[in-house]
Design an enzyme around this catalytic site. Structure first.
Site, PDB file in Angstrom:
ATOM      1  N   ARG A  63      54.699 -37.425  -0.895  1.00  0.00           N
ATOM      2  CA  ARG A  63      54.154 -36.407  -0.297  1.00  0.00           C
ATOM      3  C   ARG A  63      54.600 -35.846   1.123  1.00  0.00           C
ATOM      4  O   ARG A  63      54.726 -36.485   1.835  1.00  0.00           O
ATOM      5  CB  ARG A  63      52.594 -36.600  -0.163  1.00  0.00           C
ATOM      6  CG  ARG A  63      51.753 -35.647   0.655  1.00  0.00           C
ATOM      7  CD  ARG A  63      50.430 -36.126   1.246  1.00  0.00           C
ATOM      8  NE  ARG A  63      49.577 -35.089   1.675  1.00  0.00           N
ATOM      9  CZ  ARG A  63      48.910 -35.148   2.833  1.00  0.00           C
ATOM     10  NH1 ARG A  63      48.710 -36.327   3.568  1.00  0.00           N
ATOM     11  NH2 ARG A  63      48.222 -34.259   3.213  1.00  0.00           N
ATOM     12  N   ARG A  83      37.830 -31.777  13.293  1.00  0.00           N
ATOM     13  CA  ARG A  83      38.372 -30.414  13.567  1.00  0.00           C
ATOM     14  C   ARG A  83      37.402 -29.529  13.479  1.00  0.00           C
ATOM     15  O   ARG A  83      36.510 -29.317  12.886  1.00  0.00           O
ATOM     16  CB  ARG A  83      39.519 -29.977  12.670  1.00  0.00           C
ATOM     17  CG  ARG A  83      40.792 -31.011  12.424  1.00  0.00           C
ATOM     18  CD  ARG A  83      41.758 -30.669  11.625  1.00  0.00           C
ATOM     19  NE  ARG A  83      42.754 -31.858  11.424  1.00  0.00           N
ATOM     20  CZ  ARG A  83      43.122 -32.141   9.899  1.00  0.00           C
ATOM     21  NH1 ARG A  83      42.525 -31.200   8.998  1.00  0.00           N
ATOM     22  NH2 ARG A  83      43.889 -33.083   9.854  1.00  0.00           N
ATOM     23  N   GLU A 116      45.837 -36.286  -6.191  1.00  0.00           N
ATOM     24  CA  GLU A 116      47.104 -35.738  -5.706  1.00  0.00           C
ATOM     25  C   GLU A 116      48.288 -36.624  -6.173  1.00  0.00           C
ATOM     26  O   GLU A 116      49.282 -36.299  -6.435  1.00  0.00           O
ATOM     27  CB  GLU A 116      47.200 -35.900  -4.140  1.00  0.00           C
ATOM     28  CG  GLU A 116      45.956 -34.669  -3.608  1.00  0.00           C
ATOM     29  CD  GLU A 116      45.500 -34.811  -2.226  1.00  0.00           C
ATOM     30  OE1 GLU A 116      46.231 -33.984  -1.461  1.00  0.00           O
ATOM     31  OE2 GLU A 116      44.952 -35.426  -2.017  1.00  0.00           O
ATOM     32  N   ASN A 149      52.922 -41.837   0.093  1.00  0.00           N
ATOM     33  CA  ASN A 149      52.252 -40.877   1.158  1.00  0.00           C
ATOM     34  C   ASN A 149      52.265 -41.496   2.480  1.00  0.00           C
ATOM     35  O   ASN A 149      51.586 -42.542   2.696  1.00  0.00           O
ATOM     36  CB  ASN A 149      51.114 -40.619   0.752  1.00  0.00           C
ATOM     37  CG  ASN A 149      50.295 -39.553   1.685  1.00  0.00           C
ATOM     38  OD1 ASN A 149      50.998 -39.174   2.679  1.00  0.00           O
ATOM     39  ND2 ASN A 149      48.990 -39.153   1.446  1.00  0.00           N
ATOM     40  N   HIS A 182      46.633 -28.627   1.274  1.00  0.00           N
ATOM     41  CA  HIS A 182      46.000 -29.401   0.243  1.00  0.00           C
ATOM     42  C   HIS A 182      46.373 -28.625  -1.139  1.00  0.00           C
ATOM     43  O   HIS A 182      45.585 -28.700  -2.242  1.00  0.00           O
ATOM     44  CB  HIS A 182      44.356 -29.124   0.479  1.00  0.00           C
ATOM     45  CG  HIS A 182      43.868 -29.711   1.279  1.00  0.00           C
ATOM     46  ND1 HIS A 182      42.871 -29.326   2.174  1.00  0.00           N
ATOM     47  CD2 HIS A 182      43.947 -31.181   1.813  1.00  0.00           C
ATOM     48  CE1 HIS A 182      42.309 -30.296   3.082  1.00  0.00           C
ATOM     49  NE2 HIS A 182      43.174 -31.266   2.984  1.00  0.00           N
TER      50      HIS A 182
END
Length: 404
Positions: free
Chosen positions: A90, A240, A383, A12, A179
């Site tokens: 990823r 965010r 993940e 990743n 996600h």
């Protein structure tokens, strides 16, 4: 150690870091995990954990290439380099080009590059990770696993914005969602834990970390989600803002003289929990401060939980029934207070919290609600394992020759 090639290297690659793991897809065990972080800075370092304690190696001012060399050296020292059969990456944004994970070739790399305008902070870094690993592992097939792919089953009524249709036709402006790799894992795992058929299940899932989103999953397919064209849309997050009035851009330009770039930076990096609390983007820090009477920390958590509950209530309308609500991600898995507040707010959907089970982060099945209640449960996401599963599956279906 058994050196028969059988393991997957999961990568990743971010703008200043490379997360990695070596996973055996048969046992689904991680043999080593780590991160090369602060790349390009004076404090760059390689942090990793095998079967023993955590280890740290200074990398001085290493860039991504030098960091990958350090990871390769580490894997050789741990007698893992020769056990690899493939590398899984990823990739954040696959646009509309990818509905599933795929073996990487020149066309795939070009398609990832073509999506850079949709994820300018992520896709260039993901592509860099692919390029560097191809350099050092040229004999191994590489696989791209996309955060957006899972959401490609959404209907047009869920992914289209009510703006001139030409923006979608010409520039693919739409809701994509993120996600997705996490959601595939936790939705399947939740069904296993509850003893229900994934292909005939109706779930809401909330992935809550520094980035937060939620999804409605019907019969194993995403039918609506909260993140949009970019990961800024939707829920209140660590830094965010999530949803707001788009005219805020012109208001801040008029009142403060802010440019588009100024406001975009504020909404992405200075808002959310951090902006409301003026203290931290970390829920653990805010809960501690809230317990000590910090009113802004209390307010930030309250807004976070309310907006999450309200959004989950809306997503429920995409499903014919509700078999379960899944909490995952750092906050979802570890904050009993956030789960408590959200479940209480969702009483209209038939949820009744089991306080003791919630404090323990779920019973043996992960369930945090009382018998007879609509079910809510906690599932720890993985993940990296999902990427390893996809990679092993694709490599086992493909010829043994390198795919690039």
């Amino acid at each position: 150690m058994n050196t028969t090639p059988s393991n997957i290297l999961v990568i990743n690659c971010g703008s200043s870091s490379i997360k990695f793991a070596v996973i055996n897809p048969a046992s689904e065990q991680a043999l080593i995990t780590g991160i090369a972080e602060r790349l390009g800075e004076a404090g760059a370092q390689l942090v990793w954990r095998g079967s023993q304690q955590k280890n740290t190696t200074a990398l001085e001012t290493a860039d991504h290439d030098l960091a990958m060399q350090a990871i390769l050296t580490l894997l050789a020292e741990q007698q893992l380099a020769d056990t690899l059969i493939a590398i899984g990456h990823r990739v954040v944004h696959g646009g509309e080009a990818f509905t599933h994970s795929t073996l990487i070739n020149k066309a795939v790399k070009q398609a990832i590059a073509d999506c850079q305008s949709l994820a300018p902070l992520h896709n260039p870094a993901n592509l860099l990770g692919i390029t560097i690993t191809e350099k050092y592992f040229s004999q191994l097939p590489q696989v791209a696993v996309f955060d957006t792919a899972f959401h490609q089953t959404m209907p047009a009524k869920a992914y289209l914005y009510a703006i001139p249709y030409r923006f979608y036709k010409e520039k693919s402006v739409r809701r994509y969602g993120f996600h997705g790799t996490s959601y595939r894992y936790v939705a399947e795992t939740a069904c296993q834990q509850l003893g229900i058929d994934y292909q005939h299940s109706q779930l809401l899932c909330a992935h809550l970390g520094n980035g937060c989103s939620a999804v409605a999953v019907s019969n194993g397919q995403a039918v609506d989600t909260t993140m949009g064209l970019t990961p800024l849309e939707g829920l209140v997050m660590g830094t965010r803002s999530g949803n707001l009035d788009p005219n805020l851009f012109s208001f801040l330009a008029d009142e403060y003289g802010y440019s588009l770039e100024d406001t975009s930076r504020i909404l992405n990096k200075e808002s959310g929990l951090l902006g409301l609390s003026e203290l931290s983007n970390d829920m653990r820090t805010l809960e501690e401060a809230a317990n000590q009477g910090n009113q802004q920390a209390q307010l930030a958590i309250s807004v976070f939980c309310y907006q999450l509950a309200k959004t989950l209530g809306g997503l429920a309308t995409a499903l014919p029934r509700l078999d379960g609500l899944v909490f995952t991600g750092g906050i979802g898995e570890n904050s009993s207070f956030v789960r408590q507040q959200v479940i209480k707010q969702l009483a209209i959907l038939g949820f009744t919290l089991d306080e003791q089970a919630n404090q323990q982060h779920g019973n043996k099945q992960g369930v945090i609600t009382q018998p007879g209640s609509t079910c809510a449960l906690v599932v720890k996401t993985d993940e990296e394992l999902m990427i390893a599963r996809d990679t092993a599956s694709l490599v086992n279906q493909a010829p043994a020759t390198p795919n690039h």
